[in-house]
Write an enzyme that holds these catalytic residues in place. Sequence first.
Site, PDB file in Angstrom:
ATOM      1  N   ASP A   1       5.723 -11.278   2.708  1.00 40.93           N
ATOM      2  CA  ASP A   1       5.203 -12.625   2.983  1.00 40.93           C
ATOM      3  C   ASP A   1       6.285 -13.622   3.385  1.00 40.93           C
ATOM      4  OD1 ASP A   1       2.562 -12.018   2.673  1.00 40.93           O
ATOM      5  OD2 ASP A   1       2.387 -12.767   0.624  1.00 40.93           O
TER       6      ASP A   1
ATOM      7  N   SER B   1      -0.684 -15.860  -6.154  1.00 35.65           N
ATOM      8  CA  SER B   1      -0.804 -14.464  -6.575  1.00 35.65           C
ATOM      9  C   SER B   1      -1.144 -14.360  -8.062  1.00 35.65           C
ATOM     10  CB  SER B   1       0.501 -13.717  -6.284  1.00 35.65           C
ATOM     11  OG  SER B   1       0.771 -13.688  -4.901  1.00 35.65           O
TER      12      SER B   1
ATOM     13  N   ARG C   1      -5.093 -13.355  -9.858  1.00 32.75           N
ATOM     14  CA  ARG C   1      -5.224 -12.295 -10.858  1.00 32.75           C
ATOM     15  C   ARG C   1      -5.854 -12.838 -12.134  1.00 32.75           C
ATOM     16  NH1 ARG C   1      -1.546 -10.960  -7.313  1.00 32.75           N
ATOM     17  NH2 ARG C   1      -0.719  -8.858  -7.087  1.00 32.75           N
TER      18      ARG C   1
ATOM     19  N   ARG D   1     -10.425  -6.365   9.044  1.00 35.44           N
ATOM     20  CA  ARG D   1      -9.392  -5.936   8.097  1.00 35.44           C
ATOM     21  C   ARG D   1      -9.934  -4.793   7.231  1.00 35.44           C
ATOM     22  NH1 ARG D   1      -6.763 -11.372   5.618  1.00 35.44           N
ATOM     23  NH2 ARG D   1      -5.275  -9.854   4.789  1.00 35.44           N
TER      24      ARG D   1
ATOM     25  N   SER E   1       5.129  -2.907  -1.490  1.00 36.30           N
ATOM     26  CA  SER E   1       5.039  -4.165  -2.269  1.00 36.30           C
ATOM     27  C   SER E   1       4.976  -3.901  -3.764  1.00 36.30           C
ATOM     28  CB  SER E   1       3.814  -4.977  -1.820  1.00 36.30           C
ATOM     29  OG  SER E   1       3.894  -5.284  -0.455  1.00 36.30           O
TER      30      SER E   1
ATOM     31  N   SER F   1      -0.811  -3.586  -1.591  1.00 38.11           N
ATOM     32  CA  SER F   1      -0.806  -3.516  -3.061  1.00 38.11           C
ATOM     33  C   SER F   1      -2.043  -4.170  -3.661  1.00 38.11           C
ATOM     34  CB  SER F   1       0.453  -4.189  -3.607  1.00 38.11           C
ATOM     35  OG  SER F   1       0.473  -5.562  -3.248  1.00 38.11           O
TER      36      SER F   1
END
Length: 406
Positions: free
Chosen positions: A293, A23, A27, A100, A174, A147
């Site tokens: 998760d 994660s 970013r 999705r 989230s 999110s």
Amino acid sequence: MDIKLGKSQLKNNQEILISGSKSETNRLLLLQALYPQLKIENASNSDDSEVIKKALQSVVKSGAINVHHAGTAMRFLTSFYAIQDGMEVVISGSDRMHERPIKILVDALNQLGSNISYVGEEGFPPLKIFGKKLQGNKVVINANVSSQYITSLMLIGSSLPNGLEIELEGSITSAPYIKMTLSVLQSLGIKAEFNNKTISIPTTKKLTTDNFVVESDWSSASYYYSLMALSEINTQLTLSYFKQNSLQGDSILTEIYQNFGVQTTFIDNKIILKKVENPSIKAINLNLNNAPDIAQTIIVTCLGLGITCNLTGLHTLKIKETDRLQALKNELEKFGAFVSITADSIQLNNSVNFKKESISIETYQDHRMAMAFAPLVIKQGLLIKNAEVVSKSYPDFWKDLHCLGF
């Protein structure tokens, strides 16, 4: 590739180094593309991160990008390409990726003036993106969604000529992941703020910090918490590199797994896990809206311990690599479990008797299905189908498991 795991016990007093948070890394890769002076240490070696890295390196002015199963890459790169003036890109993925939804993000970018169209069915990838300078600086978006849509917008905010203000509508899903993005931006010198339900990000030409050390991945650590919960009392395991005040929402593991007799001690950027007692609880109820998760890990742990389990706040799991709620129901029932699911919850209603013969686990092209079920090897033999799917987030998982005696 299928992997057969014989019933085994965890070696005591071992140490595992888990690579950087997927994660955080994802970013930072986007921010590094916008601010090339940024250096990233302990980056994740996951497939998802590699997909983003290669996509950012390969496209110059026009081209096609296939993100395969990487949902994070699809969402983050959509915003990134939308602000690349003069760039023309078609971004696609696997068949599952094309199921999705991404309309909420596309609509938000179009509010800012982007030029994005659908190649196939409206609201879903593939997307055709004509990059341009976005003059808009305010967007309204539903907060009760993944999110990653919100983070995707936050990551480009400081590069917009007029900055960006994101107004969130409804209850926030989230929230820790949004706060993680905010903290990453702030740590680099971008004066982002989150007040009430408004995120404000000013235009920022230069970062004040050029280096970021990525913390190890708490989602990956969850499988070791599960192993410890199923192990004998006084079994101990060390994991590194972890922070006590983590940006990652999944660090809630330290509190949740106390219910299962696992104690966490922080020493010198490491965590020491110790099984201190067998759990006395017979049932557990958790709302995992802020950490969906780890739902698969927790419910498999409960199966192994014979604990009734009710998990809620899981509406985002139906649009992951697979419909994770249905996939969990399918596989848990192979052990004789009674499982019920709704659109946002899953309940495990009974304890089971483990069998002598191996049980085959389908993974549904989902890395977390493979890793969440692996700890049950302490209870019985398993055959994990298409085990290579773990490379999406944790390529070294099977190697590390082998080092621990499995």
